[in-house]
Design a protein around this motif. Structure first.
Motif, PDB file in Angstrom:
ATOM      1  N   MET A  18      34.858 -10.289 -18.966  1.00 12.97           N
ATOM      2  CA  MET A  18      34.334  -9.462 -20.057  1.00 12.97           C
ATOM      3  C   MET A  18      32.882  -9.087 -19.756  1.00 12.97           C
ATOM      4  O   MET A  18      32.087  -9.928 -19.339  1.00 12.97           O
ATOM      5  N   ALA A  19      32.539  -7.808 -19.953  1.00 12.45           N
ATOM      6  CA  ALA A  19      31.195  -7.320 -19.675  1.00 12.45           C
ATOM      7  C   ALA A  19      30.186  -7.975 -20.615  1.00 12.45           C
ATOM      8  O   ALA A  19      30.529  -8.358 -21.736  1.00 12.45           O
ATOM      9  N   PRO A  20      28.927  -8.101 -20.150  1.00 12.31           N
ATOM     10  CA  PRO A  20      27.912  -8.727 -21.008  1.00 12.31           C
ATOM     11  C   PRO A  20      27.761  -8.026 -22.352  1.00 12.31           C
ATOM     12  O   PRO A  20      27.567  -8.682 -23.382  1.00 12.31           O
ATOM     13  N   GLN A  21      27.838  -6.673 -22.359  1.00 13.46           N
ATOM     14  CA  GLN A  21      27.702  -5.951 -23.620  1.00 13.46           C
ATOM     15  C   GLN A  21      28.805  -6.317 -24.596  1.00 13.46           C
ATOM     16  O   GLN A  21      28.566  -6.462 -25.798  1.00 13.46           O
ATOM     17  N   ARG A  22      30.009  -6.457 -24.100  1.00 11.72           N
ATOM     18  CA  ARG A  22      31.144  -6.806 -24.976  1.00 11.72           C
ATOM     19  C   ARG A  22      31.025  -8.243 -25.472  1.00 11.72           C
ATOM     20  O   ARG A  22      31.398  -8.548 -26.607  1.00 11.72           O
ATOM     21  N   ARG A  23      30.524  -9.130 -24.636  1.00 13.34           N
ATOM     22  CA  ARG A  23      30.317 -10.514 -25.076  1.00 13.34           C
ATOM     23  C   ARG A  23      29.265 -10.568 -26.175  1.00 13.34           C
ATOM     24  O   ARG A  23      29.426 -11.301 -27.166  1.00 13.34           O
ATOM     25  N   LEU A  24      28.176  -9.805 -26.001  1.00 12.54           N
ATOM     26  CA  LEU A  24      27.145  -9.747 -27.040  1.00 12.54           C
ATOM     27  C   LEU A  24      27.708  -9.160 -28.329  1.00 12.54           C
ATOM     28  O   LEU A  24      27.408  -9.634 -29.433  1.00 12.54           O
ATOM     29  N   LEU A  25      28.514  -8.118 -28.198  1.00 11.87           N
ATOM     30  CA  LEU A  25      29.108  -7.483 -29.377  1.00 11.87           C
ATOM     31  C   LEU A  25      30.051  -8.442 -30.094  1.00 11.87           C
ATOM     32  O   LEU A  25      30.066  -8.517 -31.328  1.00 11.87           O
ATOM     33  N   LEU A  26      30.821  -9.199 -29.330  1.00 12.33           N
ATOM     34  CA  LEU A  26      31.727 -10.170 -29.930  1.00 12.33           C
ATOM     35  C   LEU A  26      30.955 -11.275 -30.652  1.00 12.33           C
ATOM     36  O   LEU A  26      31.300 -11.667 -31.774  1.00 12.33           O
ATOM     37  N   ALA A  27      29.887 -11.778 -30.008  1.00 17.64           N
ATOM     38  CA  ALA A  27      29.060 -12.807 -30.648  1.00 17.64           C
ATOM     39  C   ALA A  27      28.392 -12.266 -31.901  1.00 17.64           C
ATOM     40  O   ALA A  27      28.291 -12.966 -32.919  1.00 17.64           O
ATOM     41  N   HIS A  28      27.946 -11.013 -31.845  1.00 15.54           N
ATOM     42  CA  HIS A  28      27.310 -10.390 -33.010  1.00 15.54           C
ATOM     43  C   HIS A  28      28.297 -10.294 -34.168  1.00 15.54           C
ATOM     44  O   HIS A  28      27.966 -10.589 -35.318  1.00 15.54           O
ATOM     45  N   GLY A  29      29.511  -9.857 -33.872  1.00 14.72           N
ATOM     46  CA  GLY A  29      30.521  -9.742 -34.916  1.00 14.72           C
ATOM     47  C   GLY A  29      30.878 -11.089 -35.524  1.00 14.72           C
ATOM     48  O   GLY A  29      31.053 -11.206 -36.744  1.00 14.72           O
ATOM     49  N   ALA A  30      30.977 -12.112 -34.676  1.00 15.83           N
ATOM     50  CA  ALA A  30      31.283 -13.455 -35.192  1.00 15.83           C
ATOM     51  C   ALA A  30      30.161 -13.971 -36.089  1.00 15.83           C
ATOM     52  O   ALA A  30      30.411 -14.587 -37.131  1.00 15.83           O
ATOM     53  N   ALA A  31      28.901 -13.722 -35.685  1.00 17.93           N
ATOM     54  CA  ALA A  31      27.768 -14.156 -36.503  1.00 17.93           C
ATOM     55  C   ALA A  31      27.743 -13.429 -37.842  1.00 17.93           C
ATOM     56  O   ALA A  31      27.433 -14.021 -38.886  1.00 17.93           O
ATOM     57  N   TYR A  32      28.076 -12.143 -37.837  1.00 17.48           N
ATOM     58  CA  TYR A  32      28.140 -11.398 -39.097  1.00 17.48           C
ATOM     59  C   TYR A  32      29.244 -11.948 -40.002  1.00 17.48           C
ATOM     60  O   TYR A  32      29.073 -12.048 -41.225  1.00 17.48           O
ATOM     61  N   ALA A  33      30.390 -12.294 -39.407  1.00 16.78           N
ATOM     62  CA  ALA A  33      31.483 -12.866 -40.204  1.00 16.78           C
ATOM     63  C   ALA A  33      31.057 -14.194 -40.832  1.00 16.78           C
ATOM     64  O   ALA A  33      31.354 -14.469 -42.007  1.00 16.78           O
ATOM     65  N   LEU A  34      30.354 -15.027 -40.073  1.00 16.16           N
ATOM     66  CA  LEU A  34      29.862 -16.284 -40.618  1.00 16.16           C
ATOM     67  C   LEU A  34      28.819 -16.047 -41.711  1.00 16.16           C
ATOM     68  O   LEU A  34      28.745 -16.810 -42.684  1.00 16.16           O
ATOM     69  N   SER A  35      28.020 -14.974 -41.564  1.00 14.01           N
ATOM     70  CA  SER A  35      27.011 -14.689 -42.586  1.00 14.01           C
ATOM     71  C   SER A  35      27.661 -14.312 -43.910  1.00 14.01           C
ATOM     72  O   SER A  35      27.098 -14.581 -44.980  1.00 14.01           O
ATOM     73  N   VAL A  36      28.834 -13.690 -43.852  1.00 11.60           N
ATOM     74  CA  VAL A  36      29.560 -13.384 -45.092  1.00 11.60           C
ATOM     75  C   VAL A  36      29.925 -14.675 -45.819  1.00 11.60           C
ATOM     76  O   VAL A  36      29.750 -14.796 -47.042  1.00 11.60           O
ATOM     77  N   LEU A  37      30.411 -15.661 -45.068  1.00  9.13           N
ATOM     78  CA  LEU A  37      30.753 -16.948 -45.673  1.00  9.13           C
ATOM     79  C   LEU A  37      29.515 -17.638 -46.238  1.00  9.13           C
ATOM     80  O   LEU A  37      29.545 -18.198 -47.344  1.00  9.13           O
ATOM     81  N   GLY A  38      28.406 -17.599 -45.470  1.00 15.93           N
ATOM     82  CA  GLY A  38      27.169 -18.204 -45.960  1.00 15.93           C
ATOM     83  C   GLY A  38      26.655 -17.520 -47.204  1.00 15.93           C
ATOM     84  O   GLY A  38      26.159 -18.175 -48.131  1.00 15.93           O
ATOM     85  N   GLY A  39      26.758 -16.189 -47.249  1.00 16.30           N
ATOM     86  CA  GLY A  39      26.325 -15.466 -48.443  1.00 16.30           C
ATOM     87  C   GLY A  39      27.161 -15.816 -49.662  1.00 16.30           C
ATOM     88  O   GLY A  39      26.623 -15.990 -50.764  1.00 16.30           O
ATOM     89  N   LEU A  40      28.475 -15.926 -49.471  1.00 12.41           N
ATOM     90  CA  LEU A  40      29.335 -16.322 -50.592  1.00 12.41           C
ATOM     91  C   LEU A  40      29.023 -17.739 -51.052  1.00 12.41           C
ATOM     92  O   LEU A  40      29.042 -18.034 -52.258  1.00 12.41           O
ATOM     93  N   LEU A  41      28.732 -18.625 -50.111  1.00 10.17           N
ATOM     94  CA  LEU A  41      28.383 -19.999 -50.459  1.00 10.17           C
ATOM     95  C   LEU A  41      27.075 -20.059 -51.248  1.00 10.17           C
ATOM     96  O   LEU A  41      26.823 -21.024 -51.970  1.00 10.17           O
ATOM     97  N   THR A  42      26.254 -19.020 -51.124  1.00 15.74           N
ATOM     98  CA  THR A  42      25.009 -18.946 -51.890  1.00 15.74           C
ATOM     99  C   THR A  42      25.229 -18.296 -53.247  1.00 15.74           C
ATOM    100  O   THR A  42      24.773 -18.794 -54.274  1.00 15.74           O
ATOM    101  N   VAL A  43      25.933 -17.174 -53.237  1.00 17.34           N
ATOM    102  CA  VAL A  43      26.056 -16.361 -54.450  1.00 17.34           C
ATOM    103  C   VAL A  43      26.924 -17.023 -55.509  1.00 17.34           C
ATOM    104  O   VAL A  43      26.563 -17.042 -56.695  1.00 17.34           O
ATOM    105  N   VAL A  44      28.061 -17.559 -55.100  1.00 21.71           N
ATOM    106  CA  VAL A  44      29.003 -18.107 -56.087  1.00 21.71           C
ATOM    107  C   VAL A  44      28.392 -19.273 -56.875  1.00 21.71           C
ATOM    108  O   VAL A  44      28.438 -19.277 -58.121  1.00 21.71           O
ATOM    109  N   PRO A  45      27.787 -20.292 -56.224  1.00 21.26           N
ATOM    110  CA  PRO A  45      27.155 -21.360 -57.021  1.00 21.26           C
ATOM    111  C   PRO A  45      26.017 -20.860 -57.916  1.00 21.26           C
ATOM    112  O   PRO A  45      25.859 -21.332 -59.046  1.00 21.26           O
ATOM    113  N   LEU A  46      25.220 -19.907 -57.418  1.00 18.78           N
ATOM    114  CA  LEU A  46      24.132 -19.382 -58.239  1.00 18.78           C
ATOM    115  C   LEU A  46      24.672 -18.635 -59.449  1.00 18.78           C
ATOM    116  O   LEU A  46      24.105 -18.720 -60.550  1.00 18.78           O
ATOM    117  N   ALA A  47      25.763 -17.892 -59.263  1.00 19.93           N
ATOM    118  CA  ALA A  47      26.364 -17.179 -60.387  1.00 19.93           C
ATOM    119  C   ALA A  47      26.924 -18.159 -61.416  1.00 19.93           C
ATOM    120  O   ALA A  47      26.762 -17.965 -62.631  1.00 19.93           O
TER     121      ALA A  47
END
Length: 216
Positions: free
Chosen positions: A1-30
């Protein structure tokens, strides 16, 4: 896999995890905001008021915390969920199509990630300090010889539901600090993608011309 695609895959995975982290913040605060009838417990001031006779002491809140102290972490969580969901989809789309961002788009993403990193760190510190201030209020008197975790199971005699505040704020803290770490990782990944994109856009044509000259 090309370096650009590996970076893109890691970026997408980090964004997906950030969605979970955001929900873990918002739901208890609400939930906490609903239980406290829209009041913010962060940085609230109060004291235990002794009752006459053999009556149990009651916690008297002199001043509830500023609404902005609770709104800032909630905003960071909501924005992280929405932005992370959109960017996760874009990353998946680019992976399937074999595309990548332009240098300008990568630069804007880096700028936004760095801004959100600073904002999430500030809101994490605000949430932690404000929660500690509330815990000091409910446990700092001789009339209240229990921990902050035990306080949610102890009658505080307030006109709000205090039976889950410790669990809610603990989860919100964990989620928000996790979001801060993820925004740090996203900032680093954005910089690396910007570097690769700039190198591809600038050096790619130069290398192609040099190859033509050598072959010609």
């Amino acid at each position: 896999m090309a370096p650009q695609r590996r970076l893109l895959l890691a970026h997408g995975a980090a964004y997906a995890l950030s969605v979970l982290g955001g929900l873990l913040t918002v739901v208890p605060l609400a939930l906490n905001g609903s239980h406290f009838k829209g009041r913010c417990l962060l940085f609230s001031r109060g004291h235990w008021r002794p009752e006459g006779g053999l009556g149990a002491p009651r916690l008297q809140v002199l001043e509830w915390g500023p609404p902005a102290a609770c709104q800032l972490p909630a905003f960071v969580g909501v924005f992280t969920v929405l932005f992370g969901a959109v960017q996760s989809w874009r990353s998946l789309f680019y992976l399937q199509r074999g595309h990548d961002d332009t240098p300008l788009c990568s630069a804007l993403t880096l700028l936004l990630s760095a801004s959100l990193l600073l904002l999430s760190l500030g809101s994490s510190v605000t949430l932690s300090l404000g929660f500690q201030s509330w815990c000091d209020t409910v446990t700092g008197q001789q009339a209240a010889p229990f921990s902050c975790a035990e306080a949610q199971a102890t009658p505080l005699y307030l006109d709000v539901d205090t039976t889950a505040f410790y669990s809610e704020l603990t989860w919100a803290q964990a989620g928000l600090w996790g979001v801060s770490v993820l925004w740090l990782a996203l900032s680093v990944l954005s910089f690396l993608r910007l570097y690769c994109s700039h190198r591809r856009e600038v050096l790619g044509p130069c290398l192609a011309r040099e190859k033509e000259l050598l072959l010609g």
